[in-house]
Write an enzyme that holds these catalytic residues in place. Structure first.
Site, mmCIF file in Angstrom:
data_model
loop_
_atom_site.group_PDB
_atom_site.id
_atom_site.type_symbol
_atom_site.label_atom_id
_atom_site.label_comp_id
_atom_site.label_asym_id
_atom_site.label_seq_id
_atom_site.Cartn_x
_atom_site.Cartn_y
_atom_site.Cartn_z
ATOM 1 N N ARG A 92 -16.050 3.123 4.967
ATOM 2 C CA ARG A 92 -15.310 4.401 4.911
ATOM 3 C C ARG A 92 -16.115 5.442 4.121
ATOM 4 O O ARG A 92 -17.011 5.072 3.359
ATOM 5 C CB ARG A 92 -13.943 4.180 4.244
ATOM 6 C CG ARG A 92 -13.056 3.325 5.108
ATOM 7 C CD ARG A 92 -11.626 3.345 4.638
ATOM 8 N NE ARG A 92 -10.817 2.579 5.569
ATOM 9 C CZ ARG A 92 -9.510 2.651 5.677
ATOM 10 N NH1 ARG A 92 -8.841 3.457 4.890
ATOM 11 N NH2 ARG A 92 -8.861 1.911 6.542
ATOM 12 N N ASN A 152 -13.895 -2.134 4.877
ATOM 13 C CA ASN A 152 -13.530 -0.841 4.275
ATOM 14 C C ASN A 152 -14.699 -0.167 3.533
ATOM 15 O O ASN A 152 -14.653 1.033 3.259
ATOM 16 C CB ASN A 152 -12.342 -0.990 3.309
ATOM 17 C CG ASN A 152 -11.017 -1.240 3.997
ATOM 18 O OD1 ASN A 152 -10.102 -1.812 3.423
ATOM 19 N ND2 ASN A 152 -10.894 -0.810 5.251
ATOM 20 N N LEU A 208 -4.597 -9.161 12.866
ATOM 21 C CA LEU A 208 -4.788 -9.823 11.579
ATOM 22 C C LEU A 208 -5.905 -9.169 10.761
ATOM 23 O O LEU A 208 -5.944 -9.306 9.526
ATOM 24 C CB LEU A 208 -5.111 -11.302 11.867
ATOM 25 C CG LEU A 208 -4.865 -12.346 10.813
ATOM 26 C CD1 LEU A 208 -3.518 -12.186 10.145
ATOM 27 C CD2 LEU A 208 -4.996 -13.741 11.406
ATOM 28 N N ARG A 210 -2.000 7.542 7.513
ATOM 29 C CA ARG A 210 -1.049 8.198 8.430
ATOM 30 C C ARG A 210 0.138 8.770 7.663
ATOM 31 O O ARG A 210 0.643 9.838 7.976
ATOM 32 C CB ARG A 210 -0.593 7.208 9.511
ATOM 33 C CG ARG A 210 -1.581 7.091 10.653
ATOM 34 C CD ARG A 210 -1.342 5.852 11.459
ATOM 35 N NE ARG A 210 -1.787 4.658 10.728
ATOM 36 C CZ ARG A 210 -1.544 3.419 11.105
ATOM 37 N NH1 ARG A 210 -0.839 3.193 12.187
ATOM 38 N NH2 ARG A 210 -2.008 2.404 10.410
ATOM 39 N N TRP A 211 0.572 8.063 6.664
ATOM 40 C CA TRP A 211 1.696 8.535 5.835
ATOM 41 C C TRP A 211 1.319 9.886 5.227
ATOM 42 O O TRP A 211 2.122 10.823 5.225
ATOM 43 C CB TRP A 211 1.968 7.502 4.739
ATOM 44 C CG TRP A 211 3.105 7.813 3.827
ATOM 45 C CD1 TRP A 211 4.405 7.429 3.963
ATOM 46 C CD2 TRP A 211 3.039 8.589 2.601
ATOM 47 N NE1 TRP A 211 5.156 7.904 2.915
ATOM 48 C CE2 TRP A 211 4.354 8.614 2.070
ATOM 49 C CE3 TRP A 211 2.022 9.241 1.925
ATOM 50 C CZ2 TRP A 211 4.655 9.266 0.880
ATOM 51 C CZ3 TRP A 211 2.322 9.906 0.739
ATOM 52 C CH2 TRP A 211 3.634 9.914 0.234
ATOM 53 N N SER A 236 -10.789 -4.335 2.423
ATOM 54 C CA SER A 236 -11.490 -5.355 3.218
ATOM 55 C C SER A 236 -13.003 -5.156 3.135
ATOM 56 O O SER A 236 -13.480 -4.085 2.732
ATOM 57 C CB SER A 236 -11.045 -5.264 4.678
ATOM 58 O OG SER A 236 -11.579 -4.096 5.273
ATOM 59 N N ASN A 292 -1.420 3.995 4.868
ATOM 60 C CA ASN A 292 -1.434 5.041 3.829
ATOM 61 C C ASN A 292 -1.944 6.366 4.381
ATOM 62 O O ASN A 292 -1.411 7.433 4.064
ATOM 63 C CB ASN A 292 -2.368 4.641 2.677
ATOM 64 C CG ASN A 292 -1.919 3.391 1.973
ATOM 65 O OD1 ASN A 292 -0.777 2.997 2.078
ATOM 66 N ND2 ASN A 292 -2.831 2.756 1.256
ATOM 67 N N ASP A 344 -0.912 -1.468 5.208
ATOM 68 C CA ASP A 344 -1.548 -0.531 6.134
ATOM 69 C C ASP A 344 -0.700 0.728 6.344
ATOM 70 O O ASP A 344 0.524 0.658 6.315
ATOM 71 C CB ASP A 344 -1.750 -1.258 7.483
ATOM 72 C CG ASP A 344 -2.697 -0.501 8.381
ATOM 73 O OD1 ASP A 344 -3.376 0.431 7.911
ATOM 74 O OD2 ASP A 344 -2.760 -0.846 9.578
HETATM 75 C C1 FPP Z 1 -5.021 0.730 4.954
HETATM 76 O O1 FPP Z 1 -4.322 1.884 5.325
HETATM 77 C C2 FPP Z 1 -4.985 0.636 3.527
HETATM 78 C C3 FPP Z 1 -6.073 0.478 2.747
HETATM 79 C C4 FPP Z 1 -7.443 0.375 3.273
HETATM 80 C C5 FPP Z 1 -5.944 0.451 1.288
HETATM 81 C C6 FPP Z 1 -4.755 -0.272 0.764
HETATM 82 C C7 FPP Z 1 -4.683 0.052 -0.656
HETATM 83 C C8 FPP Z 1 -3.569 0.345 -1.321
HETATM 84 C C9 FPP Z 1 -2.201 0.245 -0.779
HETATM 85 C C10 FPP Z 1 -3.675 0.712 -2.750
HETATM 86 C C11 FPP Z 1 -4.069 -0.511 -3.481
HETATM 87 C C12 FPP Z 1 -3.936 -0.310 -4.865
HETATM 88 C C13 FPP Z 1 -3.678 -1.293 -5.712
HETATM 89 C C14 FPP Z 1 -3.435 -0.905 -7.094
HETATM 90 C C15 FPP Z 1 -3.641 -2.739 -5.333
HETATM 91 P P1 FPP Z 1 -5.122 3.143 5.825
HETATM 92 O O2 FPP Z 1 -5.387 4.014 4.679
HETATM 93 O O3 FPP Z 1 -6.289 2.714 6.618
HETATM 94 O O4 FPP Z 1 -4.054 3.842 6.714
HETATM 95 P P2 FPP Z 1 -4.230 4.477 8.140
HETATM 96 O O5 FPP Z 1 -4.526 3.339 9.062
HETATM 97 O O6 FPP Z 1 -2.905 5.098 8.375
HETATM 98 O O7 FPP Z 1 -5.348 5.466 8.047
#
Ligand code: FPP
Length: 242
Positions: free
Chosen positions: A74, A71, A197, A27-28, A68, A25, A23
Site C-alpha cells: 500500500r 499490505n 480468506l 470504504r467506511w 497482512s 475501513n 475489513d
Molecule cells: C482492511 O480494510 C483493513 C486493514 C488493512 C487494516 C486493519 C487495521 C485496523 C482495523 C486497525 C488496527 C489497529 C489496531 C490497534 C489493531 P481496508 O482499509 O482495506 O478497507 P477497504 O477494503 O474498504 O479499502
C-alpha cells in the site's frame, strides 16, 4: 445466556477461538468523505470495543487480522499510518486492556521496525503469565508464509537427521506455526462483503465456520458479533464425519 437485539447466545457453548478479518475501513471513510486514515482510526477504536466484549463474554482466543504481508504494497503514507496506530495501541494496551488478557503478535516480526518490534516483545513478555483471553494480533501476517516458516523448521530437523520425512505429522507442522499450542479457530468472521480468506490462518482454518456480513469493520458492533455467534451455535459441525 445473553440476549442482544433479540438474538440469543449460549455462553456455555461459545466458540473457543474467534478470528476476525477487520475489513472495510477504507470504504467506511470514503462513504463519509473522510481520508482512509480516519477509517483506520475508527477501525482501531472498534477493535478495542470488540476485544473488550470478547473478554467479557468469555472467549478464550481472539485473533484479528491487522496487517497482512500483502499490505506492505500500500502507499507508504497508509502503511506508516497503520504502523503508527499499532504502535499507539501497544503503548496504551497496558491501561486499555483487561489485566487478564495475554497478547501475542503473529506474523513476520522481522519486517517490523525495531521500535515496534521492541514494543511487541515487551507487551508479549509483560502479559505472558496472564490467564485470561489470548489476543493474537496478526501483523505482517500471511498464511502461506506461516506454513513455509513451519516447513523450514521441519526441513532443518530432517536435514540434521532428527526427523524422518515419513514420520512428519500434522501436529509437528502445527508446532511450527505462530499459533503453536493454541486451538484452531472455530469461527472466522469477515465483515465488508468480501467472501475470501485473503491468506488468513490457512492451515488453522481447515474446519472453521465462516460468517460474512456487508457491515464495514468500523460499523461492526457487538450486536453483529452476537449475531455471528448465534449463527455459529446453530451450525452442525461434523469435521468431515457424518
Ligand atoms: C482492511 O480494510 C483493513 C486493514 C488493512 C487494516 C486493519 C487495521 C485496523 C482495523 C486497525 C488496527 C489497529 C489496531 C490497534 C489493531 P481496508 O482499509 O482495506 O478497507 P477497504 O477494503 O474498504 O479499502
Amino acid at each position: 445466556m445473553i440476549h442482544l437485539r433479540k438474538k440469543k447466545i449460549d455462553l456455555e457453548r461459545l466458540p473457543r477461538h474467534i478470528a476476525i478479518i477487520m475489513d472495510g475501513n477504507g470504504r467506511w471513510a470514503r462513504r463519509r468523505g473522510l481520508p482512509r486514515s480516519a477509517g483506520h482510526a475508527a477501525g482501531a477504536e472498534n477493535f478495542k470495543t470488540i476485544v473488550r466484549f470478547c473478554g467479557e463474554i468469555g472467549i478464550s482466543y481472539l485473533t484479528v487480522y491487522a496487517f497482512s504481508t500483502e499490505n506492505w504494497s500500500r502507499p507508504i503514507d497508509e502503511v506508516d499510518n497503520l504502523m503508527r496506530l499499532l504502535e499507539e495501541y501497544l503503548d496504551k494496551a497496558y491501561t486499555e486492556l483487561d489485566d487478564r488478557v495475554r497478547v501475542r503478535i503473529i506474523g513476520e516480526r522481522e519486517m517490523l521496525s525495531e521500535v515496534l518490534r521492541t514494543k511487541v516483545e515487551k507487551l508479549e513478555a509483560d502479559t505472558a503469565e496472564r490467564t485470561g483471553m489470548v489476543l493474537n494480533i496478526a501483523l505482517s501476517y500471511g498464511g502461506r508464509q506461516e506454513i513455509l516458516h513451519a516447513v523450514r523448521l521441519l526441513a532443518e530437523k530432517v536435514e540434521s537427521g532428527t526427523v524422518k520425512p515419513a514420520d512428519i505429522t500434522e501436529e509437528m507442522l502445527s508446532k511450527g506455526l505462530y499459533t503453536a499450542g493454541q486451538p484452531d479457530p472455530d469461527l472466522i468472521i469477515r465483515p465488508s462483503g468480501e467472501k475470501r480468506l485473503s491468506n488468513f490462518l490457512l492451515w488453522q482454518a481447515a474446519y472453521a465456520e465462516f460468517w460474512y456480513s456487508d457491515i464495514l469493520w468500523p460499523s461492526f458492533k457487538t450486536a453483529h458479533l452476537v449475531e455471528a455467534i448465534a449463527a455459529f451455535q446453530k451450525r452442525d459441525r461434523r469435521f468431515g464425519g457424518v
